[in-house]
Design an enzyme around this catalytic site. Structure first.
Site, short mmCIF file in Angstrom:
data_model
loop_
_atom_site.label_atom_id
_atom_site.label_comp_id
_atom_site.label_asym_id
_atom_site.label_seq_id
_atom_site.Cartn_x
_atom_site.Cartn_y
_atom_site.Cartn_z
N GLY A 169 0.84 -1.20 0.00
CA GLY A 169 0.00 0.00 0.00
C GLY A 169 0.86 1.24 0.00
CG LEU A 170 -0.63 4.87 -2.00
CD1 LEU A 170 -1.76 5.90 -2.01
CD2 LEU A 170 0.45 5.26 -2.99
N GLY B 212 -1.17 2.51 6.24
CA GLY B 212 -1.48 1.81 7.49
C GLY B 212 -0.85 0.43 7.62
CE LYS B 213 3.36 -0.07 3.32
NZ LYS B 213 2.88 1.33 3.17
CB THR B 214 4.00 0.10 10.08
OG1 THR B 214 4.95 0.05 9.01
CG2 THR B 214 4.72 -0.09 11.39
CB SER C 234 5.88 -4.42 -2.49
OG SER C 234 4.80 -4.57 -1.60
N1 LIG Z 1 -7.64 2.29 9.74
C1 LIG Z 1 -6.34 2.57 9.90
N2 LIG Z 1 -5.43 1.61 9.73
C2 LIG Z 1 -4.10 1.89 9.87
N3 LIG Z 1 -3.59 3.10 10.19
C3 LIG Z 1 -4.48 4.10 10.37
C4 LIG Z 1 -5.88 3.89 10.22
N4 LIG Z 1 -6.52 5.05 10.44
C5 LIG Z 1 -5.56 5.96 10.72
N5 LIG Z 1 -4.33 5.39 10.69
C6 LIG Z 1 -3.09 6.14 10.95
O1 LIG Z 1 -2.40 6.22 9.72
C7 LIG Z 1 -0.98 6.15 9.94
C8 LIG Z 1 -0.44 4.98 9.13
O2 LIG Z 1 0.94 4.92 9.31
P1 LIG Z 1 1.78 3.61 9.06
O3 LIG Z 1 3.16 3.92 9.51
O4 LIG Z 1 1.12 2.42 9.65
O5 LIG Z 1 1.70 3.52 7.48
P2 LIG Z 1 2.60 2.64 6.50
O6 LIG Z 1 1.67 2.13 5.46
O7 LIG Z 1 3.38 1.63 7.27
O8 LIG Z 1 3.54 3.72 5.85
P3 LIG Z 1 5.04 3.57 5.29
O9 LIG Z 1 4.94 2.91 3.94
O10 LIG Z 1 5.54 4.98 5.17
O11 LIG Z 1 5.85 2.74 6.27
C9 LIG Z 1 -0.78 5.98 11.43
O12 LIG Z 1 -0.51 7.24 11.99
C10 LIG Z 1 -2.11 5.42 11.90
O13 LIG Z 1 -2.40 5.75 13.24
MG LIG Z 2 5.44 1.31 7.52
#
Ligand SMILES: Nc1ncnc2c1ncn2[C@@H]1O[C@H](COP(=O)(O)OP(=O)(O)OP(=O)(O)O)[C@@H](O)[C@H]1O
Ligand SMILES: [Mg+2]
Length: 179
Positions: free
Chosen positions: A15-16, A20-22, A89
């Protein structure tokens, strides 16, 4: 019910940035551990610092990094550990490579509009991209190719992290009963 005789899976979240992946992956791993399963998170960012620190974010470098993650996933998974991968990815081709190389591959599209990702931006990456301090950010300067046939879509604009985690755990339970 997931139990220790269950076959192992590689759960691959794409995902972008900021989708929210982590956040979701951490919950999935915590919940699996709480249920007595062996589970490990391979978070793209964290793993990159250790095993791909020499790489950048070109398509070729992202592919090399993803191949290393695939290899690690294979090692862990063949030793009975459920692997959760949180990796942008962005290219379909490398995710298809992962699907072919790994048994019991579950692709999850962590779906979120660019607009919402921009407003979340916990790492400030989109801000830096706008300022030109970061180049190659997927979804902004670089492509992001959404999965065409993912096993699961988690729309994080509609479902909160807890609900997303529950959907994945329910899917896993069904898969394992069918073994
Ligand atoms: N339904 C949801 N699921 C996951 N995260 C959410 C949701 N709603 C809000 N958020 C918020 O969105 C942010 C997502 O950040 P996260 O680091 O998980 O994204 P990521 O996909 O891992 O990004 P990156 O590719 O930069 O590592 C967090 O601050 C989280 O609290
Ligand atoms: Mg992440």
């Amino acid at each position: 019910m997931i139990n220790s005789k269950s076959k192992t899976h590689v759960i691959w979240l794409t995902g972008l940035p900021s989708s929210g992946k982590t956040t979701i992956s951490n919950r999935i791993v915590d919940e699996l551990l709480r249920r007595g399963m062996k589970a490990e998170l391979l978070d793209g960012d964290e793993v990159r610092k250790i095993i791909s620190s020499e790489l950048g974010f070109s398509k070729a470098d992202r592919e090399i990094h993803a191949r290393r993650v695939i290899y690690l996933s294979k090692l862990l998974s063949r030793n009975g550990i459920i692997v959760v991968v949180a990796l942008i990815s962005p290219y379909r081709s490398i995710r298809e490579e992962a699907r072919k190389s790994l048994e019991n591959f579950i692709e999850i599209w962590v779906k979120c509009s660019l607009q919402t990702c921009l407003s979340r931006d916990p790492k400030g990456l989109y801000k830096k991209a706008k300022e030109g301090k970061v180049t190659n950010l997927s979804g902004m300067q670089d492509p992001y190719e959404p999965p065409e046939h993912p096993e699961i879509i988690l729309d994080t604009e509609i479902r909160d992290p807890e609900e997303c985690c529950r959907i994945v755990l329910e899917y896993l339970s069904k898969e394992i009963i069918n073994v």
